[in-house]
Design an enzyme around this catalytic site. Structure first.
Site, PDB file in Angstrom:
ATOM      1  N   CYS A 408       0.809  -1.222   0.000  1.00 47.16           N
ATOM      2  CA  CYS A 408       0.000   0.000   0.000  1.00 47.16           C
ATOM      3  C   CYS A 408       0.838   1.266   0.000  1.00 47.16           C
ATOM      4  O   CYS A 408       0.291   2.361  -0.125  1.00 47.16           O
ATOM      5  CB  CYS A 408      -0.953   0.010   1.196  1.00 47.16           C
ATOM      6  SG  CYS A 408      -2.257  -1.223   1.068  1.00 47.16           S
ATOM      7  N   GLU A 410       2.666   2.869   2.358  1.00 46.56           N
ATOM      8  CA  GLU A 410       2.762   3.846   3.448  1.00 46.56           C
ATOM      9  C   GLU A 410       4.001   3.670   4.318  1.00 46.56           C
ATOM     10  O   GLU A 410       4.294   4.522   5.155  1.00 46.56           O
ATOM     11  CB  GLU A 410       1.506   3.814   4.339  1.00 46.56           C
ATOM     12  CG  GLU A 410       1.389   2.611   5.254  1.00 46.56           C
ATOM     13  CD  GLU A 410       0.560   1.495   4.653  1.00 46.56           C
ATOM     14  OE1 GLU A 410      -0.106   0.772   5.411  1.00 46.56           O
ATOM     15  OE2 GLU A 410       0.582   1.359   3.417  1.00 46.56           O
TER      16      GLU A 410
END
Length: 739
Positions: A408, A410
């Site tokens: 993702c 992050e």
């Protein structure tokens, strides 16, 4: 070892009487189908209070001071901390990651050291297995093997984690020439329940087995490790360094693999049978055989990872989250999804991104790909290695081991390193009377304890002990800022020029109150980590904060997902259920609209009317109305003042904004560490997961709902064990693991 910390029934009863969980419109249903574990002794799945007890006790007992005769004072202190955590999580002012909600406090956690971490990263290059739980018998622990990163990826995916992997040239160039083509036979005993289905995908009956002196025979045990070792053996036989006897025939016997539908103890769920593994092994062997006498490319390596991911999806985990990271000038990698046949077969299994630095300027072809299909994403390794929060300035090598990211995007990660996430819903926590600095301190301590898990892989143990990386996230950010400030964080733009290209740009203007709010909370996290690290005698965390995409966990609390804007002020949100799911009768009895799913057999689509937090505020903006420029600016705000890791964001854009993608990527090259973009579809697909509606439709649909699903479900008392989750959407880009 001393007796662990536990929460008393009296304490839990007091919390249940005084705290009301902040369930979103889909919250309790999402919890029940995703995180409530089966309790065999009670013949039902967990209730929320039981889940939170399990999760908190599983975490607090990771404190290493409990290993040896802890004092009564220490046990009392940790019990009080556990009680604060319980109250916080039970009320949904904050939650650990979905992975922790599912696994923490289980026997599986105690057996499997890697189980509490969401996602991982590995570099695809020859590596040693080291002192790991999985080491092929034909290798020394310190011997490098081509198979190792693929084994790491396969193992972590089967444990339910997501894996980012790098096929950048600097890694792929270290893989030696493919020396041999291997004659692979996969056999299954004729008496196996899986025999007919296995033959259909390429296996042969054991009676047809022809074994000679030049062949290697391996009978797989019915374990996760057996699957990994079979694939490792297949890969390593192709290379002379790990096949000194030059054996060129491999027989893999899958007769012992449990059949389709059999129960899987530990992680939970049911077995897929041997069929996905058979297909995977034959396909991977074909990739390698096609390169005999030559060298693997980045595309070949990504294909092998995707084929592994495909097999895991077909198995018990139901989603394998992968991110492939390639070189920014590798056109074959960038265009690999244009092969429609291979895309449909296996290349769908990863989101693909390219690694850049701040000097990179070739955004035109990347922007063109993004406008076409939303790929590739961007990962700026230069920023990740040399910056924490952007406001804190250049810090050479502050995170110098970074090579990639989780699926993702992050968390910047080193080879073998995992994410370690906890998220806070600041608006909800404040409404429940919490001091946010205390909440974020509790979050930091929770995540820090996870780093003391007994990790299965040597590369992970070593980098975790060094970095102790944590990722404390905030979610419902748009809800919080709009409610507290009365406006969004970006209050306008001013004209300026790029200092290098002299291109005209619009620089965002931020609400100074928002800067102060997030800065204070960042410092609270860092201070909590410093204090706890000193107490435990371990390294301070190399980085501390992030914004995760959220998704499933945000649905629990009914908050906006991470930094994302709500998809619409008013929505129909659709969730798919197996027809046998015991939640369906309760949902129908409460008046929720249901219809047969048009995409999947034996599946029902349930419609939930949802109103976004702040929908009536004149300054409310949704993903369908907020500009691409404001989304970039919001991500840059969080990267500058809050996150020292990265900010996961899927920026949505209208067709009319597509021509801004290139210039905005260039403008924010010194600020944004990773990003991805997708065209905004606005629910135009049939039975779309999210469909914007108007206020009148929302109110009409809401009036149709006449009961409380939790209460009706309890009255019907129709729980069922081990249902398959259907089409659970964790984040915009589909990159997150399912739990």
């Amino acid at each position: 070892m001393s007796e662990g910390i536990s929460l008393s029934a009296e304490f839990i009863d007091r919390v249940k009487a005084s705290v009301k969980p902040h369930w979103g419109k889909l919250g309790w249903v999402t919890y029940k189908r995703t995180y409530a574990r089966w309790l065999p002794e009670k013949g039902r799945s967990e209730n929320w209070d039981e889940t939170v007890k399990r999760v908190v006790e599983g975490n607090i007992n990771l404190d290493p001071r409990l290993q040896d005769s802890p004092s009564l004072e220490l046990k009392q202190s940790l019990t009080e901390e556990a009680e604060r955590l319980y109250k916080l999580i039970y009320g949904l002012g904050a939650t650990p990651s979905g992975r922790n909600l599912w696994i923490s406090g289980t026997d599986y956690q105690r057996r499997t050291g890697d189980s509490l971490n969401n996602c991982w990263f590995v570099a695809i290059r020859p590596q040693k297995y080291g002192d790991s739980k999985i080491v092929p018998s034909y290798l020394g622990k310190q011997e490098k093997a081509v198979s190792m990163p693929f084994s790491f990826l396969f193992d972590e995916l089967m444990k339910g984690g997501g894996v980012g992997f790098s096929v950048a040239r600097s890694n792929i160039s270290q893989i030696p020439r493919v020396d041999f083509a291997i004659d692979l036979q996969v056999v299954v005993d004729e008496s196996s329940e899986s025999y007919d289905a296995s033959v259909k995908v390429g296996a042969v009956g054991k009676n047809e087995l022809v074994q000679d002196a030049d062949s290697i025979y391996y009978r797989l045990p019915d374990t996760r490790e057996g699957w990994v070792l079979a694939n490792a053996l297949l890969i390593d036989l192709h290379f002379a360094q790990t096949n000194p006897d030059r054996k060129q025939k491999l027989i893999l016997d899958l007769s012992d693999i449990r059949p389709y539908g059999a129960e899987i103890h530990g992680f939970g769920g049911t077995a897929s049978g041997p069929m996905p593994l058979i297909s995977m092994l034959l396909d991977i062997n074909e990739v390698l055989n096609n390169k005999a006498g030559g060298r693997l490319t980045s595309v070949d390596a990504a294909d092998i990872c995707n084929l592994i991911g495909k097999a895991v999806v077909a198995g018990n985990v139901r989603r394998s989250a992968e991110l492939a990271l390639g070189s920014n000038d590798d056109q074959d990698f960038i265009s690999m999804k244009q092969d429609q046949e291979k895309l449909m077969h296996h290349r769908w299994a990863s989101n693909n991104s390219v690694a850049v630095d701040s000097a990179f300027s070739g955004y035109q072809p990347i922007a063109a790909g993004i406008r076409e299909n939303g790929e590739p994403g961007i990962v700026n390794l230069d920023l990740s290695k040399n910056y924490g929060r952007i406001v804190d300035g250049y810090q050479a090598g502050i995170d110098g081991d970074v090579e990639g990211t989780n699926p993702c995007g992050e968390i910047s990660l080193a080879n073998g390193e995992p994410c370690n996430l906890f998220e806070v819903f600041p608006l909800i926590a404040e409404e429940q009377g919490w001091d946010l600095q205390e909440v974020f301190a509790l979050a930091a301590r929770y995540a820090k304890r996870v780093t003391f898990s007994p990790y299965d892989w040597e590369i992970s143990r070593e980098i975790i002990q060094k970095n102790r990386r944590i990722g404390i996230s905030m979610s419902g950010i748009q809800d919080w800022l709009l409610t507290r400030l009365g406006n969004r964080v970006v209050t306008g733009f001013k004209d300026d020029f790029d200092p290098e290209t002299h291109e005209a740009i619009k620089v965002p203007v931020y609400d100074k109150r928002a800067i102060k709010m997030v800065d204070q909370l960042y410092k609270a996290v860092v201070k909590a980590d410093q204090d706890y690290s000193k107490t435990l005698g371990c390294n301070e965390s190399i980085k501390h904060t992030t914004v995760k995409p959220s998704g499933t966990v945000a649905k629990l609390a009914g908050a906006s997902e991470g930094m994302h804007f709500h998809y619409g002020a008013y929505l129909i949100q659709r969730i798919r259920f197996q027809n046998s799911d015991p939640l369906l009768p309760a949902l129908k009895a409460c008046g929720y609209r249901t219809e047969a799913d048009i995409y999947t057999e034996n599946t029902t689509c349930v419609e939930f009317p949802v109103k976004a937090v702040g929908a009536d505020n004149p300054n409310f903006a949704s993903a369908g109305t907020v500009s691409i420029a404001e989304q970039f600016a919001t991500q840059a705000f969080l990267q500058t003042y809050w996150s020292d890791n990265a900010v996961s964001c899927t920026i949505t854009f209208q067709d009319s904004e597509g021509d801004q993608v290139e210039s905005l990527l260039r403008q924010y090259r010194f600020i944004i560490k990773s990003t991805s973009l997708l065209p905004y579809f606005g629910g135009s697909l049939q039975q779309a997961p999210k469909e914007p509606i108007d206020k009148e439709t929302y109110e009409k649909r809401s009036q149709e709902i006449t009961g409380n699903v939790e209460e009706v479900f309890s009255q019907l008392n129709s729980d069922v064990k081990d249902l398959e989750l259907v089409d659970q959407t964790d984040c915009e880009g589909g990159a997150c693991p399912i739990k």
